[in-house]
Enzyme design. Structure first.
Site, PDB file in Angstrom:
ATOM      1  N   ASP A  68       0.821  -1.208   0.000  1.00 34.27           N
ATOM      2  CA  ASP A  68       0.000   0.000   0.000  1.00 34.27           C
ATOM      3  C   ASP A  68       0.859   1.263   0.000  1.00 34.27           C
ATOM      4  OD1 ASP A  68       0.996  -0.342   2.559  1.00 34.27           O
ATOM      5  OD2 ASP A  68      -0.942  -0.670   3.498  1.00 34.27           O
ATOM      6  N   ASN A 137      -7.078  -2.496  14.315  1.00 34.37           N
ATOM      7  CA  ASN A 137      -8.487  -2.742  13.965  1.00 34.37           C
ATOM      8  C   ASN A 137      -8.642  -3.940  13.032  1.00 34.37           C
ATOM      9  OD1 ASN A 137      -7.465  -1.794  11.566  1.00 34.37           O
ATOM     10  ND2 ASN A 137      -8.903  -0.090  11.332  1.00 34.37           N
ATOM     11  N   HIS A 139      -6.954  -4.425  10.157  1.00 36.45           N
ATOM     12  CA  HIS A 139      -6.714  -4.205   8.725  1.00 36.45           C
ATOM     13  C   HIS A 139      -5.450  -4.934   8.280  1.00 36.45           C
ATOM     14  CE1 HIS A 139      -4.353  -0.131   9.316  1.00 36.45           C
ATOM     15  NE2 HIS A 139      -3.500  -1.141   9.246  1.00 36.45           N
ATOM     16  N   GLU A 144      -9.442  -1.785   5.116  1.00 35.03           N
ATOM     17  CA  GLU A 144     -10.002  -1.366   6.399  1.00 35.03           C
ATOM     18  C   GLU A 144     -11.320  -2.084   6.707  1.00 35.03           C
ATOM     19  OE1 GLU A 144      -8.335   0.251   8.439  1.00 35.03           O
ATOM     20  OE2 GLU A 144      -7.514   2.150   7.729  1.00 35.03           O
TER      21      GLU A 144
HETATM   22  C1  GLP Z   1      -0.158   0.373   8.586  1.00 34.70           C
HETATM   23  C2  GLP Z   1      -0.015  -0.369   7.237  1.00 34.70           C
HETATM   24  C3  GLP Z   1      -0.128  -1.850   7.409  1.00 34.70           C
HETATM   25  C4  GLP Z   1       0.583  -2.235   8.692  1.00 34.70           C
HETATM   26  C5  GLP Z   1      -0.207  -1.739   9.864  1.00 34.70           C
HETATM   27  C6  GLP Z   1       0.452  -1.938  11.216  1.00 34.70           C
HETATM   28  O1  GLP Z   1      -1.010   1.435   8.553  1.00 34.70           O
HETATM   29  N1  GLP Z   1      -0.893   0.048   6.204  1.00 34.70           N
HETATM   30  O2  GLP Z   1       0.383  -2.516   6.279  1.00 34.70           O
HETATM   31  O3  GLP Z   1       0.691  -3.622   8.794  1.00 34.70           O
HETATM   32  O4  GLP Z   1      -0.646  -0.422   9.657  1.00 34.70           O
HETATM   33  O5  GLP Z   1       1.420  -0.985  11.491  1.00 34.70           O
HETATM   34  P1  GLP Z   1       2.470  -1.108  12.671  1.00 34.70           P
HETATM   35  O6  GLP Z   1       3.342  -2.258  12.320  1.00 34.70           O
HETATM   36  O7  GLP Z   1       3.201   0.195  12.693  1.00 34.70           O
HETATM   37  O8  GLP Z   1       1.681  -1.368  13.897  1.00 34.70           O
END
Ligand code: GLP
Length: 252
Positions: A68, A137, A139, A144
């Site tokens: 993404d 959440n 995702h 989402e």
């Molecule tokens: C982000 C990304 C995800 C990621 C998630 C967790 O917003 N879009 O691909 O896995 O949120 O992030 P973190 O590893 O900083 O908790």
């Protein structure tokens, strides 16, 4: 099938994930890797760079697809996911620029940007090994919570919780982009293997949905229960809070 592996701490989890990826690349030098950003895979990328320096992994034929990208952040913005990947992996290993694929966040024509990424995924895919983090959440990528799941690359509105969670990377919450472009659930599910990493206790509720026996579009990661080959690596602090009790523990 979901297999859970529990590691003593974040460093061990990251090292074992890197060793697993390096092994897969050794078996198939032109492995197609799906890559994730966020704080969770930072240790993994650090370990992969160390393995590369020690000549234990060669990225010269590896092809990558990132999950993404924020909409409206240019590649050179320090919080763009492209910048993140350059900084933590691409600039430190021998990956070839033409083998790196990213959804275009600075799109003028949203449909075109999504179709282009789908086409690239179709021409190169399926992904051999998809690395995933998980949002608090539930995702995956930026898929989402919603009342339905989208299979293909699409533009998405970030959930309020994601904006709050990700504000820590920006000066304040107002700077967090409200939209992103993300690989869809379909491309993630087509990956031959999925390696999901989680090391933060804020992820416990989302992780429990992986073992619930229920597919809930409001917790997108729950769809992974339908995949044949998912490895979930967690550290022991996270494992303590999981309702699921695995039979085999890994604790290297
Ligand atoms: C982000 C990304 C995800 C990621 C998630 C967790 O917003 N879009 O691909 O896995 O949120 O992030 P973190 O590893 O900083 O908790």
């Amino acid at each position: 099938m979901i297999q859970l592996a529990i590691f003593e701490d974040y460093q061990t989890l990251s090292r074992q994930a890197a060793i697993y990826i390096a092994d897969r690349i050794k078996q198939k030098p032109n492995t197609i890797l799906g890559l994730a950003t966020g704080s969770t895979p930072l240790g993994l990328y650090e370990e992969l760079v160390s393995l590369h320096k020690a000549k234990k992994v060669n990225f010269s034929e590896v092809v990558t697809f990132n999950l993404d990208e924020y909409a409206s952040l240019p590649k050179e913005h320090p919080q763009s996911y492209y910048y993140f990947m350059q900084q933590h992996l691409f600039s430190k290993v021998n990956i070839q620029l033409h083998n790196i694929h990213f959804p275009e966040g600075m799109f003028h024509d949203a449909n075109h940007a999504c179709q282009l990424y789908e086409q690239q995924l179709l021409e190169n895919g399926p992904i051999d090994l998809q690395i995933l983090g998980i949002g608090s959440n539930g995702h995956i990528g930026f898929n989402e919570p919603a009342d339905r799941m989208t299979l293909q690359t699409h533009i998405t509105d970030l959930a309020d919780r994601t904006i709050v969670d990700n504000a820590r990377f920006f000066n304040d919450e107002t700077e967090v982009p409200r939209k992103a472009i993300t690989m869809g659930i379909g491309s993630i599910m087509k990956a031959k293997t999925i390696l999901l990493l989680a090391n933060n206790e804020t992820k416990t509720a989302a992780l429990n949905a992986l073992f619930s026996g229920v597919i809930d579009p409001n917790i997108p990661a729950s769809i992974l229960q339908l995949h044949e080959n998912v490895l979930v690596f967690v550290n022991s602090d996270v494992a303590k809070h999981l309702k699921y009790r695995p039979t085999a523990l890994m604790n290297k």
